[in-house]
Design an enzyme around this catalytic site. Sequence first.
Site, mmCIF file in Angstrom:
data_model
loop_
_atom_site.group_PDB
_atom_site.id
_atom_site.type_symbol
_atom_site.label_atom_id
_atom_site.label_comp_id
_atom_site.label_asym_id
_atom_site.label_seq_id
_atom_site.Cartn_x
_atom_site.Cartn_y
_atom_site.Cartn_z
ATOM 1 N N SER A 406 0.707 -1.155 -0.099
ATOM 2 C CA SER A 406 0.100 0.091 -0.172
ATOM 3 C C SER A 406 0.970 1.242 -0.048
ATOM 4 C CB SER A 406 -0.853 0.023 1.211
ATOM 5 O OG SER A 406 -0.046 -0.164 2.391
ATOM 6 N N HIS A 427 -3.015 -2.546 -5.611
ATOM 7 C CA HIS A 427 -3.220 -2.268 -4.054
ATOM 8 C C HIS A 427 -4.812 -2.313 -3.940
ATOM 9 C CE1 HIS A 427 -3.441 1.356 -1.315
ATOM 10 N NE2 HIS A 427 -3.590 0.250 -0.711
ATOM 11 N N GLU A 439 -5.910 0.051 -7.164
ATOM 12 C CA GLU A 439 -5.173 0.915 -7.694
ATOM 13 C C GLU A 439 -3.836 0.089 -8.361
ATOM 14 O OE1 GLU A 439 -3.279 5.019 -5.657
ATOM 15 O OE2 GLU A 439 -3.340 3.247 -4.286
ATOM 16 N N ASN A 477 -2.931 6.766 -0.898
ATOM 17 C CA ASN A 477 -2.470 7.010 0.332
ATOM 18 C C ASN A 477 -1.561 8.251 0.530
ATOM 19 O OD1 ASN A 477 -3.852 5.010 1.849
ATOM 20 N ND2 ASN A 477 -2.097 3.308 1.141
#
Length: 711
Positions: A406, A427, A439, A477
């Site tokens: 991540s 991800h 992702e 993120n």
Amino acid sequence: MPVHRSLRDGVLVLELDNPPVNAMSPDVLSALLAAIDEGEADTTVCAFVLAGRNGIFTGGADIRWFGKAPPPGTPLLPEVIARIEASPKPWVVALDGTAFGGGLEISLACDRRLGSPRARVALPEINLGLLPGAGGTQRLPRATGCAAALRIILSGAPVKAPEALELGILDGIENGDLLAAACALAKSTASNGARTLLSAQPVDPEPAAFAAARAQLAPAERGGLAGHRCVDAIEASTRLPFEAGLQRERELFIELLGSEQSKSRIHVFFSEREAAKVPEVPAGTPVTPVRTVCVIGAGTMGTGIAMALANGGLTVRVVETQDEALSRGRALIEKNYAASARKGRFSEAGVAERLGRMSFGTSLDAAAEADLVIEAVFEELDIKRDVFAQLERICRPDAILASNTSTLDIDAIAQGSSRAADIIGLHFFSPANVMRLLEIVRGSATSARAIATSLALAKTIGKVAVVARTCDGFIANRMLAPYGRETMSLVEEGALPQDVDRVMERFGFPMGPFRMYDLAGLDVGWRIRKRRLAEGKLAAVRDSEIGDRLCELGRFGQKTGAGVYRYDENRTPQPDPEVEALIFAESARLGIARRAISDDEILTRCMLAVVNEGAKALEDGTAIRPGDIDIAWIYGFAFPAYRGGPMHYADFLGLSKVRDELTRLSERHGAHWRPAELIERLAGRNGKFADLGAYEALAEPTGAAMAGRER
Ligand code: T1G
């Protein structure tokens, strides 16, 4: 030719032909009207049959024309439908494949509806923040009754042929030659003389159905506007004569068409489809067909990923080095499937079928025959690199090797590997069998084949894909970090966690940031901060230590019964005086005089922290388009779709206002708030993020960015 005409034994067959979905664009509507004129004037024509080419009836009105003035002289869909109803000759519609929105509405204006077994109908306008605006709210209740019409229109969900027949939407299902059967039905209908139109049918009021429907709706200001207007329009069918009901429907449709909620949802509709178009992956790029996937790691993410893959019809091999951990993972999967069956999401047979496609083992050799391998082991670089080194020896040359990391840099994972071109980030978001975002993270050596294979996988397993270029935290993120930092700063300066959560939940998030931290586990961020510290990667901007203090007290969140909040047996978050004291102590330690912080300031700082970082991610090519960022936040972090995503929301605010607010914040809270160069540029020319196509945000193309683009 948007509408093909052919005469079959006195029946004029009209076939829509506007690939890929026969959207009813101005051209199609004009051609339809011209065909009606011809057919009505031709005495050899006794009836009409309407059908679609390209394996679909129609995806409905052409959404691209919403809000735009059609070319002069072009009829609107309701006008064409009125002509069909007013025609002296009967109409039969032959529904093969999808008939959505205006496609079902035009069918409901015909005398008879014949479907193939693969016919499916829907009025999904609510997903666009709209209501069926071409008679659907008036004619559907006359076919199905109000309760079913409410269910179909408020869910926007497709109805398959057998159920459509049961509900009275279809008059029959033809397993043979649909067009021939439709022509025969049209002829027999014509010989019966009178037209049989839904508009002439009465509607049973069913007040209880309306009360029940209204009770389920989200508040209008919280994304529920279209739902409320749909119910109002359907109810009008029970109270007003047909034509007046149509008029009322039109008024409500126009109101919604102009609403921000609808503009946002239409933005999401097209952004979701644009996100799958990656300039580095031209159409026709070869893919590795994925049927068998090996998932390495049977923890929270590994098991969720295995379920997502099995739900998508794939064969899954779960590998975990320790027997005990493997049994724990297997038990978790079985427990989650049992829960899904209890909720009616899957039948027992469906669960058995999915589990039947899974195998469990402790040897990595299981990856030898896999088309794709997804590694979901501990978030430590060395551990991951070791796994990929082994996979390099075990896997087939055309297999794709993916990491579910991540935050870690894909280039660092692939460094020194002879399979770097096949290494990619996939991800998933927790819970991976539920959250729709995937992702896809490309490293600097990742091949177009690996990206194309990952995009195809996303479609197979029902995920919405967004492609990011590797960097710390990728798109989602990376932007969550400044958001998280700002929520903590606000709490250090005077707000309380419940204040920030209240503001962000009122904004539309189903869960405020602090409740989200407690759900995901405060220890996840703690471990990342500690790793960064150990790698000497000090954050450019000071990270709050409130999270660390809580973790040092063993307060990891819901999983430990306490985090930012304390949780009772029903998992209801309770503000905790112990945490409040800890926060006050932290403010004092930092020498911060706590002050009253308004809800507006909370919202502005949280949203602009995200938007500014998003602009930077576009500038350096991490994100391809602003719409990709919106899709990532909507499907990854449950950003309210009726606001269109953070970048769309920034356009709604106006980028000059955003720039000025960022400048003010930078003067008060530090240089990290300085507006991104892209925001300066766009604001300077009164521009919008929406003006930007793929990679158009790249400032003056820098060497690195251009290299990234060409690879
Ligand atoms: N208008 C314009 N373009 C459309 C479209 C539409 N209705 N539907 C799809 N497209 C484009 C889409 O953007 C993509 O373009 C390509 O077609 C393939 O789509 C008065 C108000 C039909 C089930 O809400 O649900 O009728 O990216 O990738 O997976 O009441 O598209 O290739 O350039 O989704 O096979 C109501 C919306 C309209 C249905 C096909 N209808 N579409 O799925 O292909 S409002 C809808 C879909 C209305 C009346 C009103 C799906 C699909 P591109 P795709 P797919």
